[in-house]
Design a protein around this motif. Structure first.
Motif, PDB file in Angstrom:
ATOM      1  N   ARG A  30      16.730   2.977 -12.600  1.00  0.00           N
ATOM      2  CA  ARG A  30      16.225   3.965 -13.552  1.00  0.00           C
ATOM      3  C   ARG A  30      16.757   5.326 -13.113  1.00  0.00           C
ATOM      4  NH1 ARG A  30      10.471   6.157 -14.822  1.00  0.00           N
ATOM      5  NH2 ARG A  30      10.567   6.011 -17.077  1.00  0.00           N
TER       6      ARG A  30
ATOM      7  N   ARG B 125      23.744   1.910 -25.949  1.00  0.00           N
ATOM      8  CA  ARG B 125      23.853   0.893 -24.901  1.00  0.00           C
ATOM      9  C   ARG B 125      25.256   0.293 -24.848  1.00  0.00           C
ATOM     10  NH1 ARG B 125      18.144  -0.180 -26.019  1.00  0.00           N
ATOM     11  NH2 ARG B 125      17.249  -0.338 -23.936  1.00  0.00           N
TER      12      ARG B 125
ATOM     13  N   ILE C 132      15.618   9.955 -19.919  1.00  0.00           N
ATOM     14  CA  ILE C 132      15.805   8.944 -18.869  1.00  0.00           C
ATOM     15  C   ILE C 132      16.706   7.817 -19.376  1.00  0.00           C
ATOM     16  CG2 ILE C 132      14.592   7.336 -17.311  1.00  0.00           C
ATOM     17  CD1 ILE C 132      12.107   9.112 -17.650  1.00  0.00           C
TER      18      ILE C 132
ATOM     19  N   CYS D 283      22.729   2.507 -20.246  1.00  0.00           N
ATOM     20  CA  CYS D 283      21.913   2.899 -21.409  1.00  0.00           C
ATOM     21  C   CYS D 283      21.228   4.232 -21.184  1.00  0.00           C
ATOM     22  CB  CYS D 283      20.849   1.843 -21.678  1.00  0.00           C
ATOM     23  SG  CYS D 283      19.477   2.385 -22.732  1.00  0.00           S
TER      24      CYS D 283
ATOM     25  N   TYR E  42      13.532  12.092 -24.938  1.00  0.00           N
ATOM     26  CA  TYR E  42      13.521  11.184 -23.797  1.00  0.00           C
ATOM     27  C   TYR E  42      14.878  11.192 -23.105  1.00  0.00           C
ATOM     28  CZ  TYR E  42      11.444   7.357 -21.211  1.00  0.00           C
ATOM     29  OH  TYR E  42      10.888   6.592 -20.216  1.00  0.00           O
TER      30      TYR E  42
ATOM     31  N   HIS F 293       8.820   3.118 -23.599  1.00  0.00           N
ATOM     32  CA  HIS F 293      10.268   3.093 -23.353  1.00  0.00           C
ATOM     33  C   HIS F 293      10.632   2.207 -22.169  1.00  0.00           C
ATOM     34  CE1 HIS F 293      11.889   6.168 -26.061  1.00  0.00           C
ATOM     35  NE2 HIS F 293      10.771   6.836 -25.863  1.00  0.00           N
ATOM     36  N   VAL F 294       9.985   2.463 -21.013  1.00  0.00           N
ATOM     37  CA  VAL F 294      10.395   1.772 -19.796  1.00  0.00           C
ATOM     38  C   VAL F 294      10.097   0.271 -19.898  1.00  0.00           C
ATOM     39  CG1 VAL F 294       8.302   2.476 -18.552  1.00  0.00           C
ATOM     40  CG2 VAL F 294      10.268   1.704 -17.272  1.00  0.00           C
TER      41      VAL F 294
HETATM   42  C1  PML Z   1      15.167   3.661 -25.186  1.00  0.00           C
HETATM   43  O1  PML Z   1      13.951   3.477 -25.230  1.00  0.00           O
HETATM   44  O2  PML Z   1      15.781   4.045 -26.168  1.00  0.00           O
HETATM   45  C2  PML Z   1      15.897   3.436 -23.903  1.00  0.00           C
HETATM   46  C3  PML Z   1      15.098   3.864 -22.761  1.00  0.00           C
HETATM   47  C4  PML Z   1      15.865   3.852 -21.480  1.00  0.00           C
HETATM   48  C5  PML Z   1      15.094   4.266 -20.247  1.00  0.00           C
HETATM   49  C6  PML Z   1      13.715   3.696 -20.105  1.00  0.00           C
HETATM   50  C7  PML Z   1      13.039   4.073 -18.802  1.00  0.00           C
HETATM   51  O3  PML Z   1      13.287   3.421 -17.767  1.00  0.00           O
HETATM   52  O4  PML Z   1      12.229   4.997 -18.805  1.00  0.00           O
END
Ligand code: PML
Length: 249
Positions: A209, A223, A198, A189, A196, A167-168
């Motif tokens: 973040r 987003r 975050i 976003c 998840y 993801h990150v």
């Molecule tokens: C997504 O994967 O749908 C968005 C993730 C956003 C945050 C990612 C992070 O920094 O952990």
């Protein structure tokens, strides 16, 4: 030579025919990595938290080296939120510090909080008036054709920081490309993945973040890109969707 590989998966048929968006991925990879990555992306679509996809579209396309641009990765700073409302409050502050108006921030928040269905792409909002600028409806503007310049170096870098999750890394690549686009001054976003929570705000060259942006088990996420006007929307959409970009960490 690099290839752009794009994956999109849905449940209940193709998204444009009433299916629900499940997952997507965007990579720019060498010929040598093509088979391994393709396999990984198919696996992702079949084992996603939101369920097994029954529609998978893979697009593989050569990208000419002369068409690729390289940009720096945004600097990452983490804000540890106490709860979702604290996360949102800070997200709004980060956006306001980039000169984005209150009405634009409020409209962005309420657009994401009222989504009934996952979007494939992003909503474009005028950073001053708060009006939606694109006319892509529930599809949104899908940022495409981007990756890390050096995938191995990126993997090592994020492993060392303890960020093994995709993801990150994928969000940082996307956010870096988005903020490099002419006229884009910020992004808000959070993930539509129910496991998840975050999210982030990118603005002023920083990827903020934010550790809590929605309740666990909620699949409401998406987003918004904030755009300074006057803007040539077609050129901006073209940059976001078609310009091949490599991100240097
Ligand atoms: C997504 O994967 O749908 C968005 C993730 C956003 C945050 C990612 C992070 O920094 O952990």
């Amino acid at each position: 030579m690099l290839y752009s590989i794009r994956m999109r998966s849905a449940q209940g048929g193709a998204h444009e025919h009433g299916g629900h968006h499940i997952s997507g991925a965007e990579r720019l990879i060498t010929t040598q990595d093509l088979t391994t990555i393709t396999e990984k992306l198919i696996q992702r679509a079949l084992t996603h938290e939101k369920g097994r996809a029954d529609f998978i579209r893979l697009t593989i396309e050569e990208v000419k080296p002369k068409d690729i641009i390289t940009i720096p990765m945004l600097k990452m700073e983490t804000y540890t939120a106490i709860n979702v409302s604290d996360g949102h409050k800070n997200a709004c502050e980060f956006l306001a510090n980039a000169g984005i108006s209150k009405i634009a921030i409020d409209n962005a928040m309420s657009s994401l909080l009222s989504l009934q269905e996952n979007m494939r792409g992003a909503i474009l909002i005028d950073a001053t008036t708060g009006k939606r600028l694109d006319n892509t409806g529930m599809r949104g503007i899908r940022v495409s054709r981007m990756d890390f310049k050096d995938t191995l170096q990126a993997k090592k870098h994020f492993d060392e920081l303890g960020y093994t999750d995709n993801h990150v890394q994928e969000a940082l690549v996307l956010a870096s490309k988005v903020l490099s686009a002419p006229n884009v001054v910020g992004e808000l976003c959070w993930s539509d993945d129910p496991n998840y929570i975050i999210g982030y705000v990118s603005a002023n060259n920083i990827y903020h973040r934010i550790t809590k942006m929605k309740p666990l088990h909620s699949s409401q996420g998406g987003r918004v890109f904030f755009v300074k006007t006057p803007v040539d929307i077609t050129a901006l959409q073209n940059y976001l969707e078609r310009q091949p970009v490599l991100v240097d960490i």
